[in-house]
Write a protein that holds these residues in place. Structure first.
Motif, short mmCIF file in Angstrom:
data_model
loop_
_atom_site.label_atom_id
_atom_site.label_comp_id
_atom_site.label_asym_id
_atom_site.label_seq_id
_atom_site.Cartn_x
_atom_site.Cartn_y
_atom_site.Cartn_z
N ALA A 171 0.45 -0.46 -0.08
CA ALA A 171 0.00 0.03 0.20
C ALA A 171 0.70 1.50 0.19
O ALA A 171 0.42 2.16 -0.63
N GLN A 172 1.81 1.06 1.19
CA GLN A 172 2.95 1.97 0.83
C GLN A 172 3.90 2.20 -0.55
O GLN A 172 4.40 3.50 -0.33
N GLY A 173 3.68 1.33 -1.19
CA GLY A 173 5.01 1.72 -2.49
C GLY A 173 6.11 1.48 -2.37
O GLY A 173 6.30 1.52 -3.31
N ARG A 174 6.34 0.62 -0.63
CA ARG A 174 8.39 0.19 -0.41
C ARG A 174 8.28 -0.82 -1.37
O ARG A 174 9.85 -1.08 -1.67
N ILE A 175 7.09 -1.83 -1.83
CA ILE A 175 7.77 -3.57 -2.05
C ILE A 175 6.35 -3.67 -3.00
O ILE A 175 5.29 -2.97 -2.75
N GLU A 176 6.75 -4.20 -4.18
CA GLU A 176 5.72 -4.32 -5.41
C GLU A 176 5.70 -5.71 -4.35
O GLU A 176 6.04 -6.99 -4.65
N PRO A 177 3.81 -6.71 -5.58
CA PRO A 177 3.76 -7.65 -5.29
C PRO A 177 4.67 -8.88 -5.79
O PRO A 177 5.70 -9.49 -5.67
N ASP A 178 5.92 -8.42 -7.26
CA ASP A 178 6.44 -8.81 -8.07
C ASP A 178 7.50 -9.62 -7.00
O ASP A 178 7.92 -10.55 -7.47
N GLU A 179 8.35 -8.18 -7.16
CA GLU A 179 9.52 -8.12 -5.94
C GLU A 179 9.86 -9.41 -5.18
O GLU A 179 10.59 -10.12 -4.89
N ILE A 180 8.88 -8.90 -4.26
CA ILE A 180 8.69 -10.42 -3.02
C ILE A 180 8.12 -11.63 -3.62
O ILE A 180 8.96 -12.53 -3.25
N LEU A 181 7.05 -11.65 -4.47
CA LEU A 181 6.73 -13.30 -5.11
C LEU A 181 8.39 -13.99 -5.70
O LEU A 181 8.50 -14.90 -4.95
N HIS A 182 8.61 -12.72 -6.44
CA HIS A 182 10.41 -13.25 -6.88
C HIS A 182 11.01 -14.03 -5.73
O HIS A 182 11.72 -14.93 -6.27
N LEU A 183 11.66 -13.45 -4.98
CA LEU A 183 12.04 -13.76 -3.95
C LEU A 183 11.78 -14.95 -2.82
O LEU A 183 12.95 -15.65 -2.87
N ILE A 184 10.82 -14.70 -2.34
CA ILE A 184 9.77 -16.28 -2.18
C ILE A 184 10.44 -17.36 -3.02
O ILE A 184 10.63 -18.00 -2.30
N ARG A 185 9.88 -16.59 -4.61
CA ARG A 185 10.50 -18.18 -5.24
C ARG A 185 11.52 -18.51 -4.81
O ARG A 185 12.17 -19.57 -5.04
N ARG A 186 12.40 -18.05 -5.33
CA ARG A 186 14.12 -18.01 -4.96
C ARG A 186 14.58 -18.54 -3.75
O ARG A 186 15.21 -19.31 -3.74
N LEU A 187 13.56 -18.04 -2.95
CA LEU A 187 14.21 -18.76 -1.30
C LEU A 187 13.73 -20.36 -2.00
O LEU A 187 14.22 -21.33 -1.08
N SER A 188 12.68 -20.29 -1.80
CA SER A 188 12.28 -21.66 -1.82
C SER A 188 12.86 -22.70 -2.83
O SER A 188 13.06 -23.88 -2.47
N THR A 189 13.52 -22.55 -3.66
CA THR A 189 14.32 -23.15 -4.41
C THR A 189 16.09 -23.37 -3.80
O THR A 189 16.22 -24.18 -4.36
N VAL A 190 16.35 -22.87 -3.30
CA VAL A 190 17.85 -22.68 -2.19
C VAL A 190 17.85 -24.22 -1.55
O VAL A 190 16.70 -23.92 -0.77
#
Lengths: 242, 194
Positions: A57-76
């Motif tokens: 809501a504050q524009g500090r992070i975009e859903p796509d950015e955090i989703l990319h990080l979560i998916r990357r964390l999931s794979t390592v």
């Protein structure tokens, strides 16, 4: 189209369609984040998601950015608890009203470099020094608090109460760039006691950014900070974090 | 002929002519209707839609109802597509993402000399540290890629056959990160039209 009212009606329909699809896309993205999060962090996903919603809501992070990080964390490979702690650290930073893109970016880089999760999270004191996510978040907080102590504040766009009240995006950018510059200085082997060198590095970075075409920072914002910042202040900020 | 009989003669002549041509009037109305219908522009589906939404007095409420229903149908179609059609996934795959992260603005050229290399890419905070491949089309060992970036500060490194290389000679500076070097590029500097 001769009748302007008909044209208006058609434009209205298109507007409904586009806004509907946009809203849907956003909602779906939030749902995707939530779903990915619940798989990776089954115990703390409500807390993290609540913080992320504020960040979106504050524009500090975009859903796509955090989703990319979560998916990357999931794979390592790594301990699930450490993956969860990484996301919790980012969530707590959002709850503390801090900019987090610089944190997300550093985790992404660490994962891309195959750095162990524990180092990404807690850093390494041996030479070369590596600042962990926890220290970087503390650095952001210390810089933000320093700016507050110098009566430099942030406010939503259009609600400038005093001359030292900067728009949220500018304030976040200043905090991120000062903290990032200090972190680079420390990871480059610099001593926190040499405040003058830190000041040089910080001022060079801020002034370079302000000098760009379409700069992310305004020159007057940078001047305001550099007028109120001293080498000693930077030493104090860094020593409080290390 | 006397002038008094002139009117009567004219009337008789006209009457005779009308009587002679009377058969021409048979079916005149039908022919006119057909002619007009042929000359009217043909109404396609779009014209029907326009007509449906034509703002005439007295039916505005109905029009808004139709408008709302149309919007709702579009919205439901969007929901259905998003939920059931795999290709409608908005989240781009990794290579698409690389392109999407580039913003309109400066095309930044990344150049890496790597003779004999098989795979060269650039990773940085402009592409979420996901590899964007460089190309060496003429085989001279100079690998290049142009990436559109908005003004700002970017950290990056090249990856040559799996090995990171963070000291780009064309960089504006270097920083240490995780014990290794990253190159730094400021995009949007005055005079920087690369």
């Amino acid at each position: 189209m001769r009748d302007p009212r008909r044209a208006f009606t058609l434009v209205l329909i298109l507007g409904f369609f586009i806004s509907g699809v946009s809203t849907l896309a956003l909602a779906t993205s939030h749902a995707e984040v939530n779903q990915a999060l619940s798989v990776l962090c089954p115990t703390s996903d409500p807390e993290i998601m609540a913080a992320l919603e504020v960040g979106f809501a504050q524009g500090r992070i975009e859903p796509d950015e955090i989703l990319h990080l979560i998916r990357r964390l999931s794979t390592v490979q790594g301990v699930p608890a450490e993956k969860e702690t990484i996301l919790l650290t980012i969530a707590h930073a959002l709850q503390d009203d801090l900019p987090v893109k610089i944190l997300v970016d550093k985790v992404e880089e660490g994962l891309a470099r195959n750095i162990p999760l524990t180092v990404i999270l807690n850093g390494s004191g041996s030479q070369p020094r590596i600042l962990g996510l926890v220290q970087r978040a503390s650095l952001l907080e210390a810089v933000r608090d320093f700016l507050y102590s110098k009566r430099i504040f942030s406010a939503p766009e259009g609600t400038k109460a005093v001359s030292t009240c900067l728009p949220n995006a500018h304030f976040d950018c200043l905090v991120s760039e000062i903290a990032g510059s200090l972190a680079d200085y420390l990871e480059g082997g610099g001593s926190p006691l040499e405040g003058y060198l830190m000041f040089q590095q910080v001022s060079l970075r801020l002034q370079t950014l302000a000098g760009l075409r379409e700069p992310p920072l305004l020159a007057e914002d940078v001047d305001l900070v550099l007028e109120r910042l001293t080498p000693t202040d930077l030493t104090n900020i860094v020593l409080a974090v290390l | 002929m006397r002038i008094d009989n002139l009117d009567e003669s004219l009337r008789d002549a006209l009457r005779a002519e009308v009587t002679t041509e009377a058969f021409c009037l048979d079916g005149l109305e039908g022919r006119i209707v057909t002619e007009i219908a042929d000359r009217l522009p043909k109404r396609g589906p779009l014209d029907l839609l326009r007509g449906l939404f034509a703002p005439t007095r007295g039916v505005r409420i109905g029009q808004f109802a139709v408008l709302g229903a149309t919007a709702a149908i579009f919205l439901m179609m969007g929901i259905f597509l998003a939920d059931h059609v795999p290709g409608f996934d908005r989240t781009p795959s990794a290579p698409e993402r690389t392109i999407a992260t580039g913003h309109m603005g400066n095309e930044i050229l990344f150049v890496m000399p790597a003779t004999g290399a098989h795979d060269v890419s650039v990773v940085g905070n402009f592409n979420d540290w996901e590899a964007t491949p460089l190309a060496d089309d003429n085989g001279d060992g100079i690998w290049t890629v142009s990436i559109p970036l908005s003004p700002g500060r970017y950290e990056y490194a090249f990856v040559v056959d799996g090995r990171w290389w963070g000291q780009d000679p064309l960089a504006d500076g270097y920083v240490r990160s995780f014990g290794e070097y990253n190159s730094v590029r400021y995009v949007g500097q005055v005079g920087d039209d690369a």
